[in-house]
Design a protein around this motif. Structure first.
Motif, PDB file in Angstrom:
ATOM      1  N   ILE A 139     -24.545 -37.017 -16.306  1.00  0.00           N
ATOM      2  CA  ILE A 139     -24.522 -35.801 -15.487  1.00  0.00           C
ATOM      3  C   ILE A 139     -25.843 -35.709 -14.743  1.00  0.00           C
ATOM      4  CG2 ILE A 139     -24.316 -33.297 -15.497  1.00  0.00           C
ATOM      5  CD1 ILE A 139     -22.867 -33.612 -18.234  1.00  0.00           C
ATOM      6  N   VAL A 140     -25.788 -35.790 -13.426  1.00  0.00           N
ATOM      7  CA  VAL A 140     -27.015 -35.702 -12.636  1.00  0.00           C
ATOM      8  C   VAL A 140     -27.069 -34.360 -11.930  1.00  0.00           C
ATOM      9  CG1 VAL A 140     -27.187 -38.187 -12.334  1.00  0.00           C
ATOM     10  CG2 VAL A 140     -25.979 -36.855 -10.622  1.00  0.00           C
ATOM     11  N   LEU A 196     -20.559 -41.235 -12.964  1.00  0.00           N
ATOM     12  CA  LEU A 196     -21.651 -40.432 -12.431  1.00  0.00           C
ATOM     13  C   LEU A 196     -21.087 -39.061 -12.081  1.00  0.00           C
ATOM     14  CD1 LEU A 196     -24.637 -40.517 -11.551  1.00  0.00           C
ATOM     15  CD2 LEU A 196     -23.843 -41.184  -9.290  1.00  0.00           C
ATOM     16  N   VAL A 197     -21.387 -38.066 -12.896  1.00  0.00           N
ATOM     17  CA  VAL A 197     -20.872 -36.715 -12.698  1.00  0.00           C
ATOM     18  C   VAL A 197     -21.918 -35.950 -11.890  1.00  0.00           C
ATOM     19  CG1 VAL A 197     -19.958 -34.668 -13.829  1.00  0.00           C
ATOM     20  CG2 VAL A 197     -19.704 -36.900 -14.921  1.00  0.00           C
ATOM     21  N   GLU A 198     -21.616 -35.643 -10.640  1.00  0.00           N
ATOM     22  CA  GLU A 198     -22.627 -35.094  -9.736  1.00  0.00           C
ATOM     23  C   GLU A 198     -22.069 -33.936  -8.925  1.00  0.00           C
ATOM     24  OE1 GLU A 198     -23.713 -38.122  -6.944  1.00  0.00           O
ATOM     25  OE2 GLU A 198     -21.655 -38.698  -6.531  1.00  0.00           O
ATOM     26  N   PRO A 199     -22.938 -33.016  -8.490  1.00  0.00           N
ATOM     27  CA  PRO A 199     -22.483 -31.875  -7.683  1.00  0.00           C
ATOM     28  C   PRO A 199     -22.057 -32.322  -6.287  1.00  0.00           C
ATOM     29  CG  PRO A 199     -24.878 -31.893  -7.855  1.00  0.00           C
ATOM     30  CD  PRO A 199     -24.387 -32.971  -8.770  1.00  0.00           C
ATOM     31  N   TRP A 200     -20.994 -31.716  -5.789  1.00  0.00           N
ATOM     32  CA  TRP A 200     -20.507 -32.053  -4.450  1.00  0.00           C
ATOM     33  C   TRP A 200     -21.458 -31.568  -3.351  1.00  0.00           C
ATOM     34  CZ3 TRP A 200     -14.971 -30.163  -5.824  1.00  0.00           C
ATOM     35  CH2 TRP A 200     -14.220 -31.235  -6.302  1.00  0.00           C
ATOM     36  N   ASP A 201     -22.092 -30.439  -3.598  1.00  0.00           N
ATOM     37  CA  ASP A 201     -22.810 -29.759  -2.521  1.00  0.00           C
ATOM     38  C   ASP A 201     -24.304 -30.071  -2.476  1.00  0.00           C
ATOM     39  OD1 ASP A 201     -23.163 -28.524  -4.911  1.00  0.00           O
ATOM     40  OD2 ASP A 201     -23.018 -26.476  -4.158  1.00  0.00           O
ATOM     41  N   VAL A 202     -24.777 -31.007  -3.317  1.00  0.00           N
ATOM     42  CA  VAL A 202     -26.185 -31.390  -3.302  1.00  0.00           C
ATOM     43  C   VAL A 202     -26.280 -32.912  -3.298  1.00  0.00           C
ATOM     44  CG1 VAL A 202     -28.419 -31.249  -4.465  1.00  0.00           C
ATOM     45  CG2 VAL A 202     -26.833 -29.323  -4.609  1.00  0.00           C
ATOM     46  N   ASP A 203     -27.081 -33.446  -2.390  1.00  0.00           N
ATOM     47  CA  ASP A 203     -27.260 -34.896  -2.318  1.00  0.00           C
ATOM     48  C   ASP A 203     -28.413 -35.291  -3.237  1.00  0.00           C
ATOM     49  OD1 ASP A 203     -27.260 -37.547  -1.644  1.00  0.00           O
ATOM     50  OD2 ASP A 203     -28.286 -37.275   0.276  1.00  0.00           O
ATOM     51  N   GLY A 248     -17.021 -35.647  -8.853  1.00  0.00           N
ATOM     52  CA  GLY A 248     -17.713 -34.488  -8.309  1.00  0.00           C
ATOM     53  C   GLY A 248     -17.295 -33.169  -8.944  1.00  0.00           C
ATOM     54  N   TYR A 249     -18.172 -32.201  -8.858  1.00  0.00           N
ATOM     55  CA  TYR A 249     -17.874 -30.845  -9.300  1.00  0.00           C
ATOM     56  C   TYR A 249     -18.646 -29.873  -8.411  1.00  0.00           C
ATOM     57  CZ  TYR A 249     -22.482 -30.910 -11.548  1.00  0.00           C
ATOM     58  OH  TYR A 249     -23.823 -30.998 -11.780  1.00  0.00           O
ATOM     59  N   LYS A 250     -18.197 -28.626  -8.409  1.00  0.00           N
ATOM     60  CA  LYS A 250     -18.880 -27.590  -7.629  1.00  0.00           C
ATOM     61  C   LYS A 250     -19.151 -26.418  -8.548  1.00  0.00           C
ATOM     62  CE  LYS A 250     -18.745 -25.027  -3.284  1.00  0.00           C
ATOM     63  NZ  LYS A 250     -17.980 -24.772  -2.033  1.00  0.00           N
ATOM     64  N   LEU A 251     -20.438 -26.111  -8.712  1.00  0.00           N
ATOM     65  CA  LEU A 251     -20.833 -25.055  -9.642  1.00  0.00           C
ATOM     66  C   LEU A 251     -22.113 -24.402  -9.134  1.00  0.00           C
ATOM     67  CD1 LEU A 251     -20.404 -23.661 -12.428  1.00  0.00           C
ATOM     68  CD2 LEU A 251     -21.899 -25.427 -13.393  1.00  0.00           C
ATOM     69  N   ASN A 252     -22.055 -23.100  -8.941  1.00  0.00           N
ATOM     70  CA  ASN A 252     -23.244 -22.375  -8.527  1.00  0.00           C
ATOM     71  C   ASN A 252     -24.260 -22.360  -9.668  1.00  0.00           C
ATOM     72  OD1 ASN A 252     -22.166 -21.692  -5.999  1.00  0.00           O
ATOM     73  ND2 ASN A 252     -21.145 -19.881  -6.841  1.00  0.00           N
ATOM     74  N   LYS A 253     -25.522 -22.497  -9.318  1.00  0.00           N
ATOM     75  CA  LYS A 253     -26.572 -22.517 -10.332  1.00  0.00           C
ATOM     76  C   LYS A 253     -26.563 -21.239 -11.162  1.00  0.00           C
ATOM     77  CE  LYS A 253     -31.496 -23.524 -10.851  1.00  0.00           C
ATOM     78  NZ  LYS A 253     -32.764 -23.839 -10.133  1.00  0.00           N
ATOM     79  N   ASP A 254     -26.242 -20.118 -10.519  1.00  0.00           N
ATOM     80  CA  ASP A 254     -26.237 -18.829 -11.219  1.00  0.00           C
ATOM     81  C   ASP A 254     -25.128 -18.751 -12.269  1.00  0.00           C
ATOM     82  OD1 ASP A 254     -28.358 -18.062  -9.655  1.00  0.00           O
ATOM     83  OD2 ASP A 254     -27.143 -16.969  -8.200  1.00  0.00           O
ATOM     84  N   ASP A 255     -24.108 -19.622 -12.140  1.00  0.00           N
ATOM     85  CA  ASP A 255     -22.980 -19.593 -13.083  1.00  0.00           C
ATOM     86  C   ASP A 255     -23.206 -20.477 -14.307  1.00  0.00           C
ATOM     87  OD1 ASP A 255     -21.612 -17.862 -11.439  1.00  0.00           O
ATOM     88  OD2 ASP A 255     -20.519 -19.453 -10.398  1.00  0.00           O
ATOM     89  N   MET A 256     -24.340 -21.178 -14.355  1.00  0.00           N
ATOM     90  CA  MET A 256     -24.572 -22.147 -15.429  1.00  0.00           C
ATOM     91  C   MET A 256     -24.547 -21.488 -16.808  1.00  0.00           C
ATOM     92  SD  MET A 256     -25.037 -25.446 -15.743  1.00  0.00           S
ATOM     93  CE  MET A 256     -25.905 -26.159 -14.350  1.00  0.00           C
ATOM     94  N   ALA A 257     -24.950 -20.229 -16.886  1.00  0.00           N
ATOM     95  CA  ALA A 257     -24.995 -19.543 -18.185  1.00  0.00           C
ATOM     96  C   ALA A 257     -23.646 -18.955 -18.590  1.00  0.00           C
ATOM     97  CB  ALA A 257     -26.048 -18.438 -18.156  1.00  0.00           C
ATOM     98  N   PRO A 259     -11.179 -29.970 -12.973  1.00  0.00           N
ATOM     99  CA  PRO A 259     -10.672 -31.085 -12.157  1.00  0.00           C
ATOM    100  C   PRO A 259     -11.380 -32.406 -12.449  1.00  0.00           C
ATOM    101  CG  PRO A 259     -10.971 -29.124 -10.812  1.00  0.00           C
ATOM    102  CD  PRO A 259     -11.593 -28.826 -12.143  1.00  0.00           C
ATOM    103  N   ALA A 260     -12.695 -32.348 -12.647  1.00  0.00           N
ATOM    104  CA  ALA A 260     -13.447 -33.569 -12.941  1.00  0.00           C
ATOM    105  C   ALA A 260     -12.990 -34.174 -14.267  1.00  0.00           C
ATOM    106  CB  ALA A 260     -14.942 -33.263 -12.985  1.00  0.00           C
ATOM    107  N   CYS A 261     -12.741 -33.325 -15.255  1.00  0.00           N
ATOM    108  CA  CYS A 261     -12.304 -33.815 -16.568  1.00  0.00           C
ATOM    109  C   CYS A 261     -10.910 -34.438 -16.484  1.00  0.00           C
ATOM    110  CB  CYS A 261     -12.323 -32.676 -17.586  1.00  0.00           C
ATOM    111  SG  CYS A 261     -13.993 -32.155 -18.043  1.00  0.00           S
TER     112      CYS A 261
END
Length: 308
Positions: free
Chosen positions: A212-213, A252-259, A273-282, A293-295
């Motif tokens: 997970i990067v 390689l599990v990586e965010p779609w919206d950040v290079d 790929g996955y899409k997750l707002n940083k504020d939602d991490m908790a 979807p990634a799983c």
């Protein structure tokens, strides 16, 4: 003394030649020039530059001579001119040394401190790729464990501490599948340790690895400032798993919206790929929803490939 050959005007020329032959340098003249500013150290026979169990974190380049790699009092390998030792502690400064490194003949080394190493990898990111390949090569030489066919797939998840919520969400998503999923915190690394033997064991027991990067750090690269990169230890662990399992069994599990910038040799790793707002991490529920979807994608692929 042997070290005297590498000091002074003539000595610097010999030192530069030796540095260009270093595996880590790979002929990079600019990198060799920077390293030549570090004063060589002479090591007498029987003296150690690394002691097993200690918390030092310098990396050493062997300029001349030979060293024994000693684990629990037993010589398990040797390193000589052109080799480096102490890489993992430089990458992850909190780990304890997994082996002692003792001169078996008069030797000369360059000591690269963790701050120096961090600066060098920022300016020459190719170093990370070279060391990852070297550690993978050493791992391939280990034939002590024989992989056997398993009914349940063994999956190992690599992440930074910051990305642990994502790792846990993936582990939970596979709870009803015929998978044994281990996150790196699940007893793989004992308290206060982070050793190559522990990594080697995890590699040999795994069918798939998921890295997970996240944009955990930033660097300056070729004039670009604040380039998002993954944590160094995640990159190195990813390199080790690629070397053992191969690209098809490494995700390689990586965010779609950040290079997130990665070494070019990792381009062939299976991306998810996955899409997750940083504020939602908790928020565990939102993390689980984002990773669904990634799983599903990884589940189908791993079932089709089966165990090694």
């Amino acid at each position: 003394m042997l070290v005297d050959r590498f000091v002074g005007a003539d000595g610097k020329r010999l030192l530069l030649e030796a540095l260009r032959d270093q595996r880590m340098v790979t002929g990079d003249a600019a990198l060799a020039e920077k390293l030549s500013e570090i004063r060589p150290i002479g090591i007498a026979v029987g003296n150690s530059i690394i002691e097993q169990g200690t918390t030092t974190n310098s990396l050493f380049l062997i300029i001349a001579g030979r060293f024994n790699i000693i684990v629990n009092g037993r010589v398990v390998a040797q390193r000589s001119a052109g080799d480096s030792v102490g890489e993992m502690s430089a990458i992850s400064p909190t780990q304890r040394r997994s082996a002692s490194v003792t001169a078996s003949e008069e030797s000369v080394v360059l000591e690269i401190t963790e701050p120096q190493f961090s600066k060098l990898t920022s300016e020459h990111p190719g170093i990370c790729k070279v060391i990852a390949k070297e550690l993978a090569r050493r791992l391939e030489q280990r034939n002590s464990l024989v992989t056997t066919t398993r009914d349940r797939l063994q999956v190992f998840i690599i992440s930074s501490v910051e990305a642990l919520p994502i790792a846990r969400a993936i582990q939970n998503a596979f709870a009803r599948d015929p998978f044994n999923v281990n996150v790196w915190t699940d007893g793989v690394f004992k308290a206060s340790t982070y050793t190559i033997p522990a990594l080697e064991q995890a590699v040999d027991q795994s069918d798939f690895a998921l890295a997970i990067v996240q944009p955990d750090d930033t660097v300056t690269s070729r004039g670009e400032h604040d380039v998002p990169v993954a944590r160094d230890n995640v990159i190195f662990e990813l390199g080790l798993f690629i070397g053992r399992l191969g690209l098809p069994r490494t995700f390689l599990v990586e965010p779609w919206d950040v290079d997130v910038r990665l070494p070019s040799d990792f381009a062939g790793v299976t991306p998810v790929g996955y899409k997750l707002n940083k504020d939602d991490m908790a928020n565990a529920q939102r993390v689980a929803g984002a990773m669904g979807p990634a799983c599903n994608q990884m589940r189908d692929y791993m079932n089709s490939m089966g165990p090694r």
